[in-house]
Design an enzyme around this catalytic site. Structure first.
Site: not given
Ligand SMILES: *[C@@H]1O[C@H](CO)[C@@H](O)[C@H](O)[C@H]1NC(C)=O
Ligand SMILES: *[C@@H]1O[C@H](CO)[C@@H](O)[C@H](O)[C@H]1NC(C)=O
Ligand SMILES: *[C@@H]1O[C@H](CO)[C@@H](O)[C@H](O)[C@H]1NC(C)=O
Ligand SMILES: *[C@@H]1O[C@H](CO)[C@@H](O)[C@H](O)[C@H]1NC(C)=O
Length: 733
Positions: A497, A578, A665, A703
């Site tokens: 991430y 993301s 999203d 999302h």
């Protein structure tokens, strides 16, 4: 509440030595859709001209965009469906997923509540019971609200007396919610529904009469999460129970600051409203209003400002009279607790209650049992839970945990018990209970979850520290079967991430379990810079002009796994969502040779224009903005859309790449994925690229938050099928 870009955590494991089926697909050749290129769209950034030939894909409603999405799905679907072991993967995922999941119970008024999912239910069900061992009854079942499970509960708050329940509902994965209000005793909803709510804090006045919540004004066009309009002009409102929303009053607004979001919380004692505006994804201001002087809440509240500059985070924990406790990273990158006397709030009068720890990050704090604080620390990415003295901050006791994460907690200052939920790579879930009326305060296991067909003793999870490009030591969890051969032959799934001060702590994942058991894989989770694993320093080392460190850390994780003979490049899949989608897409541009496959989920991929859509402007604190020439130069260096290189030979071929997005999203709008896949497919036309570059565009999904279980399993089946096909893996039954 965060408006930030976060990853949907996918997720873990078993084994057996049975007959294996080869799932290597025929080498498909791809006729990618010819997306129109409009060479006339050129932007001038500080004197540098940048073309944006797929600007038209930014309109989600045009027929041309819809046709492009359809054309993409039309080549992706047959590829995924041709996976000869698709039904094996899907059946195994479904079978393992089907175990009961529980939240911590929590008491409101004189009742207990808890969330439960029997296994495959699309949405978790909220139950009520009169005592901890009483018979649970369904209180709210979101599964009854839609046929396909696409209406989800998103945020809720009970009144202090437990008589009323305010709850948000979101449709199709959008960030927009509507707030509904339920009479707890009768189960009936009040007539009013609060609309245009997004990124909302909700807090009841302690007289139980009304709700403070933040909302946006009416906007033109659609507001269902498929639009891309910028979210601006949030207001803090007060809603009186059992009146229409049209009668709500605005209590706090900052008209000259249209991009601020306004958080608010009524203090435990009910006297103050703490107001904390935030403009991006870090640092907030701090104000308070004295509600005792305005018991009717009939209009704008006079505010006293405590914090005047966006330079640190301040989070209300509790208060004793006028002395409020906040968690902050002001002069404390690993966070500390401070006391601010609201009667005398100037900074020079602040006191430290719990000083910053030299290495552990003070992640959250919660007042319990009248005079205690529960403190959650993150120590080398693992959870540490402690009880401290509320009056002097001193440590009273540790609540022992294995290596893993505290993923849930319940407890209140006026209550004499707490529950906490522990999870790890090999532990699906244990809920502990501490009863503070009994001494010693021994945690007892309240509930432990078992997964049928999962034998944790066959697996191991360990943590290593590897060196990144600049020598920084980065922690990484490696999870696999115990008998893994270190001969470079194992498929590896590396998940990352790297942003927004977010910690990627150990969690249990059925999907990763299938990958380890049936695809004989090893799962690696490097805790790269940009995250909050080592506090604000770790975050700062991976944001703005330091963003390249995040990608370097991720590449170095792959190199470590190759070096240590866990795997080899052609067997490595990298995955992120993301901000993690940005990570994966940047990495395949920078080191296509290092990976076999890439899964780019709901990624931020156009780094020059992200701030122009929905809540994108809030990410400027991590990325900077192309409006600034220094940041523009930096963003241009790694923006996935702007760094695609056609492969000149087989070595520079892109890994097999699956880009995933969805029509609702409204966190990271789909145009990022659409423009990226169009550009990628265009770049490789006529080149040495053989491995597939595909996009999967889902409908009635967003999302990731609130996604129904059925859709999650479909998506994870597709991801595992893609990896299996692209890397020619064998599914071991
Ligand atoms: C597919 O193509 C690759 C690379 O061109 C080759 O090594 C492999 O043997 C082919 N596989 C099949 C099943 O034709
Ligand atoms: C878009 O497609 C619809 C249905 O095919 C059609 O009715 C409409 O006229 C089209 N709109 C435009 C602007 O071309
Ligand atoms: C907290 O410390 C104070 C002052 O030393 C002491 O009087 C009090 O008993 C302590 N409380 C707890 C819960 O340990
Ligand atoms: C642009 O960003 C740089 C680096 O963060 C900063 O020093 C500078 O002040 C910014 N320029 C403007 C005009 O905001």
């Amino acid at each position: 509440m965060r408006a930030c870009v976060y990853a949907v955590s996918v997720c873990v494991l078993l084994q057996c030595v049975c007959a294996s089926t080869s799932s290597a697909p025929k080498n498909m050749s791809f006729e990618y859709p010819e997306a129109r290129r409009d060479e006339t769209v050129v932007d001038d950034y500080h004197g540098t001209k940048i073309k944006d030939p797929y600007r038209w894909l930014e309109d989600p409603d045009s027929n041309e965009t819809k046709e492009f999405i359809e054309a993409e799905n039309k080549i992706t679907r047959p590829y995924l469906d041709a996976c000869p072991v698709k039904s094996d993967i899907n059946e195994r995922l479904t079978e393992l997923w089907n175990y009961p999941k529980y939240s911590c119970p929590f008491r409101r008024g004189d009742r207990y509540f808890f969330f439960k999912n029997t296994g495959l239910q699309n949405q978790n069900v909220l139950y009520v019971q009169d005592s901890l061992d009483g018979e649970p009854r369904v209180f709210l079942d979101p599964n009854t609200l839609s046929e396909d499970g696409t209406i989800a509960l998103s945020g809720s708050r009970f009144t202090e007396d437990g008589a009323t329940f305010a709850y948000g509902l979101s449709a199709s994965g959008s960030d927009w919610i509507t707030i509904h209000l339920k009479d707890v005793a009768t189960g009936k909803d009040y007539p009013e529904v609060l609309e245009k709510v997004k990124f909302a804090s909700m807090s009841w006045s302690k007289d139980n009469k009304g709700l403070f919540y933040s909302r946006y004004p009416e906007q033109t066009g659609k507001t269902d999460g498929s639009e891309t309009e910028v979210n601006r002009d949030q207001k803090l409102c007060y809603h009186r129970l059992n009146t229409p929303q049209s009668e709500d009053v605005i209590v706090v607004e900052f008209p000259e600051e249209p991009l601020w979001r306004i958080g608010a919380e009524v203090t435990d004692c009910g006297r103050y409203l703490i107001v904390s505006p935030v403009k991006d994804c870090r640092d907030n201001l701090l104000y308070f209003a004295d509600l005792s002087k305005h018991p009717d809440v009939s209009g704008l509240l006079p505010l006293t400002q405590i914090v005047h500059k966006f330079e640190a985070d301040y989070e209300y924990v509790t208060n004793e009279g006028s002395v409020a406790i906040f968690r902050t990273n002001k002069n404390a990158p690993n966070y500390r607790l401070i006391k601010i006397d609201l009667d005398n709030p100037a900074e020079e009068n602040w006191e430290t209650l719990i000083p910053e720890h030299p290495s552990d990050v003070l992640d959250w704090a919660s007042a319990v049992d009248n005079d205690k604080l529960i403190i959650h620390y993150v120590r080398d990415v693992k959870s540490v839970l402690q009880v401290h003295n509320l009056s002097n901050g001193q440590l009273i006791q540790n609540l022992p945990l294995e290596v893993g994460s505290v993923v849930g907690f319940s407890g209140k200052k006026e209550q004499r018990e707490i529950f906490y939920h522990f999870m790890s790579f090999l532990t699906p879930g244990v809920i502990y209970h501490v009863d503070f009326t009994k001494t010693p305060h021994e945690p007892t296991v309240f509930r432990e979850v078992k997964v049928k067909g999962f034998d944790a003793s066959q697996y191991e999870a360990k943590q290593v520290f590897y060196s990144s490009k600049d020598g920084t030591k980065v922690p990484m969890f490696i999870v696999s079967k115990k008998d893994l051969a270190l001969d470079g032959s194992n498929p590896a799934l590396i998940y990352g991430y790297g942003g927004f001060n977010i910690n990627i702590q150990p969690s249990f994942s059925v999907t990763r379990l299938v990958f380890m058991q049936h695809l004989r894989g090893v799962v690696a989770i490097p805790n790269i810079r940009g995250g909050g694993e080592y506090g604000e320093r770790w975050h700062n080392a991976g944001r703005l002009l330091n963003k390249q460190n995040v990608f370097d850390d991720f590449q170095a994780a792959a190199e470590y796994l190759i070096e240590e003979k866990y795997t080899k490049p052609e067997l490595i899949t990298i995955q992120g969502g993301s901000n993690g989608g940005l990570l994966v897409a940047a990495c395949i541009n920078q080191r296509p040779d290092l990976y076999g496959a890439a899964i780019v989920q709901v990624g931020v991929l156009d780094m020059l224009r992200f701030q122009k859509f929905t809540i994108g402007h809030a990410w400027v604190s991590d990325y900077g903005s192309s409006d600034n020439s220094t940041h523009f130069q930096n963003l241009l260096k790694y923006s996935p859309l702007h760094n695609i290189q056609p492969p000149s030979d087989e070595r520079s071929e892109y890994p097999a790449t699956l880009v995933l997005t969805a029509d609702h999203d409204d966190r990271v709008v789909p145009l990022h994925s659409l423009k990226f896949i169009a550009a990628l497919q265009h770049a490789v036309r006529g080149s040495a690229q053989r491995r597939p570059l595909l996009a999967r565009v889902d409908t009635k999904a967003g999302h990731g938050g609130g996604k129904p279980t059925a859709k999650i399993i479909e998506e994870h089946t597709d991801i595992l099928c893609f990896i299996t096909q692209a890397l020619h893996l064998k599914f071991v039954k």
